[in-house]
Motif scaffolding. Sequence first.
Motif, PDB file in Angstrom:
ATOM      1  N   LEU A 251      22.743 -33.788  15.858  1.00  0.00           N
ATOM      2  CA  LEU A 251      22.666 -32.593  16.916  1.00  0.00           C
ATOM      3  C   LEU A 251      22.712 -32.297  18.126  1.00  0.00           C
ATOM      4  O   LEU A 251      22.760 -32.975  19.249  1.00  0.00           O
ATOM      5  CB  LEU A 251      21.461 -31.459  16.291  1.00  0.00           C
ATOM      6  CG  LEU A 251      21.054 -31.721  14.731  1.00  0.00           C
ATOM      7  CD1 LEU A 251      19.474 -31.111  14.042  1.00  0.00           C
ATOM      8  CD2 LEU A 251      22.218 -31.518  14.044  1.00  0.00           C
ATOM      9  N   TYR A 252      23.388 -31.114  18.229  1.00  0.00           N
ATOM     10  CA  TYR A 252      23.851 -30.379  19.954  1.00  0.00           C
ATOM     11  C   TYR A 252      24.094 -28.660  19.959  1.00  0.00           C
ATOM     12  O   TYR A 252      23.909 -28.122  19.213  1.00  0.00           O
ATOM     13  CB  TYR A 252      25.801 -30.857  20.348  1.00  0.00           C
ATOM     14  CG  TYR A 252      26.124 -30.432  19.517  1.00  0.00           C
ATOM     15  CD1 TYR A 252      26.865 -29.365  20.596  1.00  0.00           C
ATOM     16  CD2 TYR A 252      26.783 -30.838  18.582  1.00  0.00           C
ATOM     17  CE1 TYR A 252      28.391 -28.924  19.591  1.00  0.00           C
ATOM     18  CE2 TYR A 252      28.356 -31.093  17.527  1.00  0.00           C
ATOM     19  CZ  TYR A 252      28.363 -29.452  18.499  1.00  0.00           C
ATOM     20  OH  TYR A 252      29.373 -28.825  17.586  1.00  0.00           O
ATOM     21  N   GLU A 253      23.324 -28.012  20.637  1.00  0.00           N
ATOM     22  CA  GLU A 253      23.492 -27.033  21.263  1.00  0.00           C
ATOM     23  C   GLU A 253      25.230 -26.372  21.243  1.00  0.00           C
ATOM     24  O   GLU A 253      25.326 -26.708  21.885  1.00  0.00           O
ATOM     25  CB  GLU A 253      22.487 -26.517  21.704  1.00  0.00           C
ATOM     26  CG  GLU A 253      22.244 -24.739  21.935  1.00  0.00           C
ATOM     27  CD  GLU A 253      21.443 -23.895  22.666  1.00  0.00           C
ATOM     28  OE1 GLU A 253      20.540 -25.302  23.793  1.00  0.00           O
ATOM     29  OE2 GLU A 253      20.245 -23.348  22.150  1.00  0.00           O
TER      30      GLU A 253
ATOM     31  N   LYS B 286      24.167 -27.162  16.118  1.00  0.00           N
ATOM     32  CA  LYS B 286      24.939 -28.088  15.153  1.00  0.00           C
ATOM     33  C   LYS B 286      25.293 -29.571  14.888  1.00  0.00           C
ATOM     34  O   LYS B 286      24.524 -30.228  15.466  1.00  0.00           O
ATOM     35  CB  LYS B 286      26.999 -27.353  15.680  1.00  0.00           C
ATOM     36  CG  LYS B 286      27.193 -25.807  15.898  1.00  0.00           C
ATOM     37  CD  LYS B 286      28.215 -26.076  16.616  1.00  0.00           C
ATOM     38  CE  LYS B 286      28.310 -24.022  16.617  1.00  0.00           C
ATOM     39  NZ  LYS B 286      28.647 -23.917  15.739  1.00  0.00           N
ATOM     40  N   SER B 287      25.648 -29.931  13.769  1.00  0.00           N
ATOM     41  CA  SER B 287      25.621 -31.575  13.899  1.00  0.00           C
ATOM     42  C   SER B 287      28.048 -32.519  13.878  1.00  0.00           C
ATOM     43  O   SER B 287      28.535 -31.694  13.780  1.00  0.00           O
ATOM     44  CB  SER B 287      25.186 -32.199  12.462  1.00  0.00           C
ATOM     45  OG  SER B 287      25.890 -32.983  11.995  1.00  0.00           O
TER      46      SER B 287
ATOM     47  N   ILE C 183      14.068 -28.114  14.185  1.00  0.00           N
ATOM     48  CA  ILE C 183      15.272 -27.839  14.942  1.00  0.00           C
ATOM     49  C   ILE C 183      15.843 -27.040  13.720  1.00  0.00           C
ATOM     50  O   ILE C 183      16.409 -28.022  12.940  1.00  0.00           O
ATOM     51  CB  ILE C 183      16.876 -28.954  15.631  1.00  0.00           C
ATOM     52  CG1 ILE C 183      16.316 -29.210  17.023  1.00  0.00           C
ATOM     53  CG2 ILE C 183      18.058 -27.889  16.012  1.00  0.00           C
ATOM     54  CD1 ILE C 183      17.280 -30.461  17.672  1.00  0.00           C
ATOM     55  N   GLY C 184      16.281 -25.498  13.579  1.00  0.00           N
ATOM     56  CA  GLY C 184      16.830 -25.076  12.515  1.00  0.00           C
ATOM     57  C   GLY C 184      15.860 -25.549  11.121  1.00  0.00           C
ATOM     58  O   GLY C 184      17.106 -25.494  10.165  1.00  0.00           O
ATOM     59  N   GLY C 185      14.559 -25.598  11.295  1.00  0.00           N
ATOM     60  CA  GLY C 185      14.471 -25.819  10.287  1.00  0.00           C
ATOM     61  C   GLY C 185      14.698 -27.589   9.671  1.00  0.00           C
ATOM     62  O   GLY C 185      13.989 -27.683   8.591  1.00  0.00           O
TER      63      GLY C 185
END
Length: 210
Positions: free
Chosen positions: A159-161, A173-174, A136-138
Amino acid sequence: VSGAALNDDAGGTWVAMEVADVGSVAASHADDNPTDHGDASGGLAEGRLEAREGDDAATANPTGDSVGRSTARAGAGSVQRVHVCTATKLVDAGRVHVEVNGRAVSVLLVDGAVHCIDTHCYHGGGPLAMGDIEDIGGRAALVCPWHGYRVTVASGEKLYEGLDDKFRPCGWKSVGTRQRVHTAARIDDGIYVTLNTDPTPVESDRYACA
Protein backbone atom coordinates in the motif's frame (compact mmCIF):
# COMPACT_ATOMS: atom_id res chain seq x y z
CA VAL A 1 10.65 -33.87 10.49
CA SER A 2 13.85 -32.25 11.64
CA GLY A 3 14.27 -28.93 13.43
CA ALA A 4 17.19 -26.51 13.83
CA ALA A 5 17.18 -23.01 15.31
CA LEU A 6 18.11 -20.18 12.93
CA ASN A 7 18.78 -16.49 13.56
CA ASP A 8 18.47 -13.49 11.24
CA ASP A 9 20.03 -10.03 11.36
CA ALA A 10 17.10 -8.69 13.35
CA GLY A 11 17.66 -11.25 16.09
CA GLY A 12 14.57 -13.34 15.41
CA THR A 13 14.56 -17.06 16.03
CA TRP A 14 12.96 -19.73 13.86
CA VAL A 15 12.74 -23.49 13.85
CA ALA A 16 13.63 -25.02 10.49
CA MET A 17 11.14 -27.69 9.49
CA GLU A 18 12.02 -30.07 6.67
CA VAL A 19 8.76 -31.42 5.22
CA ALA A 20 9.24 -33.97 2.47
CA ASP A 21 8.12 -32.99 -1.04
CA VAL A 22 6.32 -29.76 -0.20
CA GLY A 23 6.40 -27.71 -3.41
CA SER A 24 8.51 -24.57 -3.66
CA VAL A 25 7.86 -21.51 -5.76
CA ALA A 26 9.95 -19.84 -8.45
CA ALA A 27 11.97 -16.79 -7.45
CA SER A 28 11.02 -13.40 -8.83
CA HIS A 29 13.59 -10.65 -9.39
CA ALA A 30 11.24 -7.88 -10.51
CA ASP A 31 11.82 -4.45 -8.95
CA ASP A 32 8.95 -2.73 -7.19
CA ASN A 33 7.31 0.04 -9.20
CA PRO A 34 5.29 2.41 -7.01
CA THR A 35 3.37 3.62 -10.06
CA ASP A 36 2.27 0.11 -11.00
CA HIS A 37 -1.43 -0.24 -10.23
CA GLY A 38 -1.81 -3.86 -11.25
CA ASP A 39 -4.64 -5.92 -9.81
CA ALA A 40 -3.98 -7.66 -6.52
CA SER A 41 -3.66 -11.44 -6.48
CA GLY A 42 -2.96 -14.08 -3.85
CA GLY A 43 -5.24 -15.99 -1.53
CA LEU A 44 -6.72 -14.85 1.73
CA ALA A 45 -4.90 -16.67 4.50
CA GLU A 46 -7.02 -16.47 7.59
CA GLY A 47 -9.03 -18.55 10.01
CA ARG A 48 -10.89 -17.67 13.20
CA LEU A 49 -9.05 -18.45 16.40
CA GLU A 50 -10.17 -18.89 19.98
CA ALA A 51 -7.82 -19.98 22.76
CA ARG A 52 -8.52 -23.28 24.44
CA GLU A 53 -7.97 -23.80 28.13
CA GLY A 54 -5.20 -26.34 28.73
CA ASP A 55 -3.10 -25.51 25.65
CA ASP A 56 0.65 -25.24 26.16
CA ALA A 57 2.08 -21.83 27.05
CA ALA A 58 4.13 -19.99 24.43
CA THR A 59 7.89 -20.37 24.31
CA ALA A 60 9.25 -16.84 23.99
CA ASN A 61 12.33 -16.06 21.94
CA PRO A 62 14.53 -12.93 22.24
CA THR A 63 12.12 -10.90 20.07
CA GLY A 64 9.13 -11.74 22.26
CA ASP A 65 7.67 -13.82 19.45
CA SER A 66 7.16 -17.58 19.51
CA VAL A 67 8.97 -20.55 18.07
CA GLY A 68 6.84 -23.09 16.23
CA ARG A 69 7.47 -26.80 15.64
CA SER A 70 6.33 -29.06 12.81
CA THR A 71 4.73 -32.41 13.57
CA ALA A 72 3.56 -33.20 10.01
CA ARG A 73 5.22 -34.78 7.00
CA ALA A 74 3.98 -34.43 3.43
CA GLY A 75 3.51 -37.35 1.09
CA ALA A 76 5.14 -37.54 -2.31
CA GLY A 77 3.95 -34.84 -4.69
CA SER A 78 1.52 -33.33 -2.19
CA VAL A 79 1.13 -30.04 -0.37
CA GLN A 80 0.72 -30.76 3.33
CA ARG A 81 -0.77 -28.86 6.22
CA VAL A 82 2.02 -28.41 8.75
CA HIS A 83 1.47 -28.02 12.49
CA VAL A 84 3.42 -24.96 13.68
CA CYS A 85 2.21 -24.37 17.25
CA THR A 86 -0.67 -24.67 19.68
CA ALA A 87 -3.47 -22.14 19.64
CA THR A 88 -2.50 -20.82 23.08
CA LYS A 89 1.07 -20.26 21.90
CA LEU A 90 -0.15 -18.01 19.11
CA VAL A 91 -2.57 -16.18 21.40
CA ASP A 92 0.20 -15.51 23.93
CA ALA A 93 2.87 -14.47 21.41
CA GLY A 94 0.73 -12.77 18.74
CA ARG A 95 2.98 -14.07 15.99
CA VAL A 96 5.11 -17.15 15.33
CA HIS A 97 8.07 -17.35 12.94
CA VAL A 98 8.86 -20.74 11.42
CA GLU A 99 10.72 -22.22 8.48
CA VAL A 100 8.82 -24.85 6.49
CA ASN A 101 10.78 -26.84 3.93
CA GLY A 102 13.34 -24.05 3.71
CA ARG A 103 10.77 -21.23 3.42
CA ALA A 104 10.62 -18.59 6.17
CA VAL A 105 7.01 -17.74 6.99
CA SER A 106 5.24 -16.02 9.87
CA VAL A 107 1.85 -16.74 11.40
CA LEU A 108 0.05 -13.68 12.79
CA LEU A 109 -2.99 -13.34 15.00
CA VAL A 110 -4.82 -10.13 14.05
CA ASP A 111 -8.24 -9.31 15.52
CA GLY A 112 -8.92 -12.98 16.14
CA ALA A 113 -7.99 -14.08 12.61
CA VAL A 114 -4.97 -16.21 11.73
CA HIS A 115 -2.81 -15.14 8.79
CA CYS A 116 0.41 -16.51 7.28
CA ILE A 117 2.84 -14.47 5.19
CA ASP A 118 6.45 -14.67 4.02
CA THR A 119 8.66 -13.39 6.84
CA HIS A 120 11.15 -11.31 4.83
CA CYS A 121 10.06 -8.15 3.04
CA TYR A 122 9.88 -8.34 -0.76
CA HIS A 123 11.59 -4.95 -1.08
CA GLY A 124 14.96 -5.63 0.52
CA GLY A 125 14.68 -8.79 2.59
CA GLY A 126 14.00 -6.92 5.84
CA PRO A 127 12.13 -8.37 8.85
CA LEU A 128 8.67 -7.37 7.63
CA ALA A 129 6.81 -9.84 9.85
CA MET A 130 8.43 -8.35 12.97
CA GLY A 131 7.08 -4.89 12.15
CA ASP A 132 4.18 -3.05 13.73
CA ILE A 133 0.67 -3.74 12.45
CA GLU A 134 -1.41 -0.72 11.43
CA ASP A 135 -5.05 -0.36 10.42
CA ILE A 136 -5.02 1.29 7.01
CA GLY A 137 -8.50 1.94 5.69
CA GLY A 138 -9.84 -1.04 7.60
CA ARG A 139 -7.05 -3.35 6.41
CA ALA A 140 -4.36 -4.71 8.72
CA ALA A 141 -0.90 -4.00 7.32
CA LEU A 142 2.60 -4.81 8.50
CA VAL A 143 5.09 -1.92 8.48
CA CYS A 144 8.59 -3.06 7.56
CA PRO A 145 11.13 -1.85 10.17
CA TRP A 146 13.77 -1.25 7.51
CA HIS A 147 12.08 1.05 4.97
CA GLY A 148 8.53 1.56 6.22
CA TYR A 149 6.84 -0.36 3.41
CA ARG A 150 3.25 -1.28 4.28
CA VAL A 151 2.00 -4.72 3.29
CA THR A 152 -1.45 -6.15 4.03
CA VAL A 153 -1.37 -9.33 6.10
CA ALA A 154 -4.37 -10.92 4.34
CA SER A 155 -3.37 -10.48 0.69
CA GLY A 156 0.28 -9.35 0.64
CA GLU A 157 -0.53 -6.11 -1.19
CA LYS A 158 1.87 -3.19 -0.96
CA LEU A 159 0.00 0.00 0.00
CA TYR A 160 1.03 3.58 -0.56
CA GLU A 161 -0.56 6.96 0.14
CA GLY A 162 -1.74 8.50 -3.13
CA LEU A 163 -1.49 12.16 -4.11
CA ASP A 164 -3.81 14.20 -6.29
CA ASP A 165 -2.70 16.58 -9.05
CA LYS A 166 -1.90 19.21 -6.40
CA PHE A 167 0.16 16.71 -4.41
CA ARG A 168 -2.38 16.45 -1.64
CA PRO A 169 -3.00 13.09 0.06
CA CYS A 170 -5.97 11.35 -1.54
CA GLY A 171 -6.14 8.04 0.28
CA TRP A 172 -4.30 4.76 0.42
CA LYS A 173 -3.86 2.77 -2.78
CA SER A 174 -2.46 -0.65 -3.71
CA VAL A 175 0.22 -1.52 -6.26
CA GLY A 176 -0.85 -5.16 -6.09
CA THR A 177 0.49 -8.25 -4.39
CA ARG A 178 4.20 -8.16 -3.59
CA GLN A 179 4.35 -10.54 -0.60
CA ARG A 180 3.32 -14.19 -0.81
CA VAL A 181 0.62 -15.25 1.64
CA HIS A 182 -0.14 -18.80 2.71
CA THR A 183 -3.13 -20.56 4.27
CA ALA A 184 -3.27 -20.74 8.06
CA ALA A 185 -6.04 -22.37 10.09
CA ARG A 186 -6.88 -23.74 13.49
CA ILE A 187 -7.65 -27.45 13.55
CA ASP A 188 -8.60 -28.78 16.97
CA ASP A 189 -5.99 -27.33 19.35
CA GLY A 190 -3.30 -26.65 16.75
CA ILE A 191 -2.35 -23.96 14.25
CA TYR A 192 -1.56 -25.33 10.79
CA VAL A 193 0.02 -23.79 7.69
CA THR A 194 -0.32 -24.89 4.07
CA LEU A 195 2.29 -23.34 1.78
CA ASN A 196 1.02 -21.44 -1.24
CA THR A 197 2.73 -23.18 -4.17
CA ASP A 198 1.09 -21.22 -6.99
CA PRO A 199 3.80 -21.11 -9.70
CA THR A 200 3.09 -17.45 -10.49
CA PRO A 201 6.13 -15.57 -9.13
CA VAL A 202 5.64 -13.15 -6.22
CA GLU A 203 8.41 -10.71 -5.37
CA SER A 204 8.97 -11.97 -1.82
CA ASP A 205 9.95 -15.38 -3.26
CA ARG A 206 13.52 -14.22 -3.83
CA TYR A 207 14.11 -13.79 -0.08
CA ALA A 208 11.84 -16.49 1.36
CA CYS A 209 14.07 -19.45 0.48
CA ALA A 210 17.50 -17.80 0.55
